[in-house]
Scaffold this motif. Structure first.
Motif, PDB file in Angstrom:
ATOM      1  N   TYR A 126       3.451  34.024 -44.827  1.00  0.00           N
ATOM      2  CA  TYR A 126       2.785  32.864 -44.267  1.00  0.00           C
ATOM      3  C   TYR A 126       1.505  32.595 -45.057  1.00  0.00           C
ATOM      4  CZ  TYR A 126       0.596  29.824 -40.756  1.00  0.00           C
ATOM      5  OH  TYR A 126       0.014  28.774 -40.118  1.00  0.00           O
ATOM      6  N   MET A 127       1.266  31.312 -45.346  1.00  0.00           N
ATOM      7  CA  MET A 127       0.070  30.958 -46.102  1.00  0.00           C
ATOM      8  C   MET A 127      -0.443  29.590 -45.653  1.00  0.00           C
ATOM      9  SD  MET A 127      -0.362  30.803 -50.260  1.00  0.00           S
ATOM     10  CE  MET A 127      -0.173  32.574 -50.434  1.00  0.00           C
ATOM     11  N   ARG A 128      -1.766  29.504 -45.462  1.00  0.00           N
ATOM     12  CA  ARG A 128      -2.386  28.223 -45.109  1.00  0.00           C
ATOM     13  C   ARG A 128      -3.586  28.020 -46.031  1.00  0.00           C
ATOM     14  NH1 ARG A 128      -4.484  28.193 -39.315  1.00  0.00           N
ATOM     15  NH2 ARG A 128      -2.290  28.529 -38.813  1.00  0.00           N
ATOM     16  N   ILE A 129      -3.590  26.903 -46.764  1.00  0.00           N
ATOM     17  CA  ILE A 129      -4.614  26.646 -47.767  1.00  0.00           C
ATOM     18  C   ILE A 129      -5.185  25.246 -47.560  1.00  0.00           C
ATOM     19  CG2 ILE A 129      -5.126  26.566 -50.242  1.00  0.00           C
ATOM     20  CD1 ILE A 129      -2.585  28.186 -50.735  1.00  0.00           C
ATOM     21  N   ARG A 130      -6.507  25.141 -47.582  1.00  0.00           N
ATOM     22  CA  ARG A 130      -7.166  23.835 -47.443  1.00  0.00           C
ATOM     23  C   ARG A 130      -7.736  23.406 -48.792  1.00  0.00           C
ATOM     24  NH1 ARG A 130     -12.312  22.036 -46.390  1.00  0.00           N
ATOM     25  NH2 ARG A 130     -13.096  24.108 -45.863  1.00  0.00           N
ATOM     26  N   PHE A 131      -7.460  22.164 -49.149  1.00  0.00           N
ATOM     27  CA  PHE A 131      -7.949  21.596 -50.404  1.00  0.00           C
ATOM     28  C   PHE A 131      -9.041  20.583 -50.115  1.00  0.00           C
ATOM     29  CE2 PHE A 131      -3.627  22.993 -51.098  1.00  0.00           C
ATOM     30  CZ  PHE A 131      -3.720  23.700 -52.287  1.00  0.00           C
ATOM     31  N   LYS A 132     -10.075  20.577 -50.936  1.00  0.00           N
ATOM     32  CA  LYS A 132     -11.240  19.710 -50.731  1.00  0.00           C
ATOM     33  C   LYS A 132     -10.988  18.327 -51.326  1.00  0.00           C
ATOM     34  CE  LYS A 132     -14.282  23.735 -50.763  1.00  0.00           C
ATOM     35  NZ  LYS A 132     -15.423  24.415 -51.437  1.00  0.00           N
ATOM     36  N   THR A 133      -9.994  17.661 -50.761  1.00  0.00           N
ATOM     37  CA  THR A 133      -9.646  16.312 -51.171  1.00  0.00           C
ATOM     38  C   THR A 133      -8.953  15.633 -50.007  1.00  0.00           C
ATOM     39  OG1 THR A 133      -8.343  14.967 -52.725  1.00  0.00           O
ATOM     40  CG2 THR A 133      -7.441  17.100 -52.113  1.00  0.00           C
ATOM     41  N   THR A 134      -8.945  14.323 -49.992  1.00  0.00           N
ATOM     42  CA  THR A 134      -8.174  13.588 -48.994  1.00  0.00           C
ATOM     43  C   THR A 134      -6.897  13.018 -49.596  1.00  0.00           C
ATOM     44  OG1 THR A 134      -9.432  11.566 -49.471  1.00  0.00           O
ATOM     45  CG2 THR A 134     -10.254  12.986 -47.683  1.00  0.00           C
ATOM     46  N   ASP A 135      -6.624  13.353 -50.843  1.00  0.00           N
ATOM     47  CA  ASP A 135      -5.482  12.807 -51.575  1.00  0.00           C
ATOM     48  C   ASP A 135      -4.289  13.769 -51.470  1.00  0.00           C
ATOM     49  OD1 ASP A 135      -3.693  11.644 -53.285  1.00  0.00           O
ATOM     50  OD2 ASP A 135      -5.093  11.424 -54.963  1.00  0.00           O
ATOM     51  N   ALA A 136      -3.445  13.552 -50.474  1.00  0.00           N
ATOM     52  CA  ALA A 136      -2.290  14.427 -50.264  1.00  0.00           C
ATOM     53  C   ALA A 136      -1.295  14.318 -51.421  1.00  0.00           C
ATOM     54  CB  ALA A 136      -1.605  14.078 -48.945  1.00  0.00           C
ATOM     55  N   ARG A 137      -1.178  13.133 -52.000  1.00  0.00           N
ATOM     56  CA  ARG A 137      -0.240  12.952 -53.105  1.00  0.00           C
ATOM     57  C   ARG A 137      -0.620  13.841 -54.291  1.00  0.00           C
ATOM     58  NH1 ARG A 137       3.227   8.472 -54.109  1.00  0.00           N
ATOM     59  NH2 ARG A 137       4.166   8.624 -56.173  1.00  0.00           N
ATOM     60  N   TYR A 138      -1.911  13.959 -54.541  1.00  0.00           N
ATOM     61  CA  TYR A 138      -2.367  14.814 -55.645  1.00  0.00           C
ATOM     62  C   TYR A 138      -1.955  16.263 -55.396  1.00  0.00           C
ATOM     63  CZ  TYR A 138      -5.460  17.224 -58.901  1.00  0.00           C
ATOM     64  OH  TYR A 138      -5.949  18.039 -59.895  1.00  0.00           O
ATOM     65  N   VAL A 139      -2.119  16.718 -54.162  1.00  0.00           N
ATOM     66  CA  VAL A 139      -1.745  18.097 -53.829  1.00  0.00           C
ATOM     67  C   VAL A 139      -0.245  18.301 -53.993  1.00  0.00           C
ATOM     68  CG1 VAL A 139      -1.646  19.810 -51.960  1.00  0.00           C
ATOM     69  CG2 VAL A 139      -3.707  18.416 -52.275  1.00  0.00           C
ATOM     70  N   LEU A 140       0.535  17.346 -53.507  1.00  0.00           N
ATOM     71  CA  LEU A 140       1.992  17.471 -53.565  1.00  0.00           C
ATOM     72  C   LEU A 140       2.513  17.430 -54.999  1.00  0.00           C
ATOM     73  CD1 LEU A 140       2.710  15.165 -50.530  1.00  0.00           C
ATOM     74  CD2 LEU A 140       3.612  17.485 -50.736  1.00  0.00           C
TER      75      LEU A 140
END
Length: 325
Positions: A1-15
């Motif tokens: 299990y892994m939960r990671i938060r990214f400091k951006t509001t751009d979900a497309r960039y993360v995906l």
């Protein structure tokens, strides 16, 4: 299990840039969990987003999600460690990491560990303890036949703290869920470290630095708990370690990589639901309609139009990008 938060509001960039997934197969919906506004799903890989910059974008990979994501990691020629480094480069925050250690030899006898914990045969920094056997507490006191029918689970530590442990009978769980034989089970018990916030961040750093899962995992366990063989003339802290626990902790001496057991997204849960909840009703309707000279079930299917979400699920299951390589 892994939960990671990214400091951006751009979900497309993360995906696209971090997970390297094809947006063509991603399902997007309004609404989410943990206070997020939108969700993006690729099989069991879940990405949550919010216009709130403080919340950023959250990646959640549960068990099935991890196995599915390993298909893509393999195709991308990336290991878990390399993926974590890519996330760290983006300035992410590791919110939760669970590490599981499998017991193949039966060293972790869960009822015995619980008994030793409550009778003081344990040196630990974890004050909270919970014990369950098919929903019943303290069932280590029941008769042997009843115990054999139950799966036992022991929690050490508070679920609200940064560190707590879950020890459970994996073979019994598989028998209860799927009817699998315990005698044929490869994994008898499982020890899970559930790490959040600072503990998750520190474990992520240790994993990336050493590429060794055993070192960080056993170091954390040893720092929080040790089961002992009590001796009347010695204080608990000076008593020798329980022989089975000592054997289990020998895993610290082996360098272990994070397991890669990729499994593509499938509809097993949907198929099981149809098999257990729906199939008999459909069969009944077909027999009734056949006698009446109609075919309601087929007419219903012929008139049903899949929406965009379900068409993307079809694409996720059948496309080459969803196949393990």
């Amino acid at each position: 299990y892994m939960r990671i938060r990214f400091k951006t509001t751009d979900a497309r960039y993360v995906l696209e840039k971090i997970l390297r997934l094809n947006m063509k197969y991603v399902i997007s919906e309004d609404g989410g969990v943990y206070g997020y506004s939108y969700r993006f799903m690729h099989g069991n890989i879940l990405v949550l987003s919010s216009p709130n910059e403080e919340k950023g974008v959250l990646l959640e990979l549960r068990g099935r999600g991890c196995r599915e994501f390993e298909c893509y990691l393999r195709g991308q020629k990336r290991s878990w460690y390399e993926f974590m480094r890519d996330c760290a480069t983006e300035g992410c925050v590791f919110k939760r990491i669970d590490l599981a250690i499998n017991d193949h030899a039966g060293l972790l006898h869960v009822p015995t560990l619980y008994r030793k914990r409550v009778t003081g045969e344990c040196v630990t920094r974890l004050r909270n303890v919970e014990y369950f056997a098919s929903g019943r507490e303290n069932s280590w006191e029941t008769d042997e036949d009843l115990k054999m029918e139950m799966g036992h689970t022991l929690y050490l530590g508070s679920k609200d703290s940064d560190v707590y442990f879950c020890i459970y009978e994996k073979a019994q769980e598989q028998k209860a869920k799927f009817g699998k034989s315990i005698e044929d089970a490869d994994i008898l018990n499982r020890f899970e470290l559930r790490l959040t916030n600072n503990a998750a961040e520190n474990s992520a750093d240790a994993l990336m630095d050493s590429e060794d899962a055993a070192g960080p995992a056993f170091s954390i366990i040893n720092n929080y708990v040790r089961f002992i063989e009590p001796q009347a003339d010695k204080r608990r802290y000076d008593c020798p370690t329980d022989k089975h626990w000592e054997q289990f902790m020998q895993g610290e001496k082996r360098k272990l990589k994070l397991t890669m057991k990729p499994k593509p997204f499938d509809l097993e849960r949907t198929e099981n639901w149809i098999n257990t909840q729906v199939a008999k009703s459909i069969k009944m309707l077909q027999e009734i309609e056949k006698m009446k000279g109609r075919d309601f079930v087929q007419q219903l299917l012929d008139g049903t139009v899949l929406n965009e979400k379900h068409r993307k699920i079809v694409a996720q299951v059948t496309s080459e990008s969803s196949v393990c390589r």
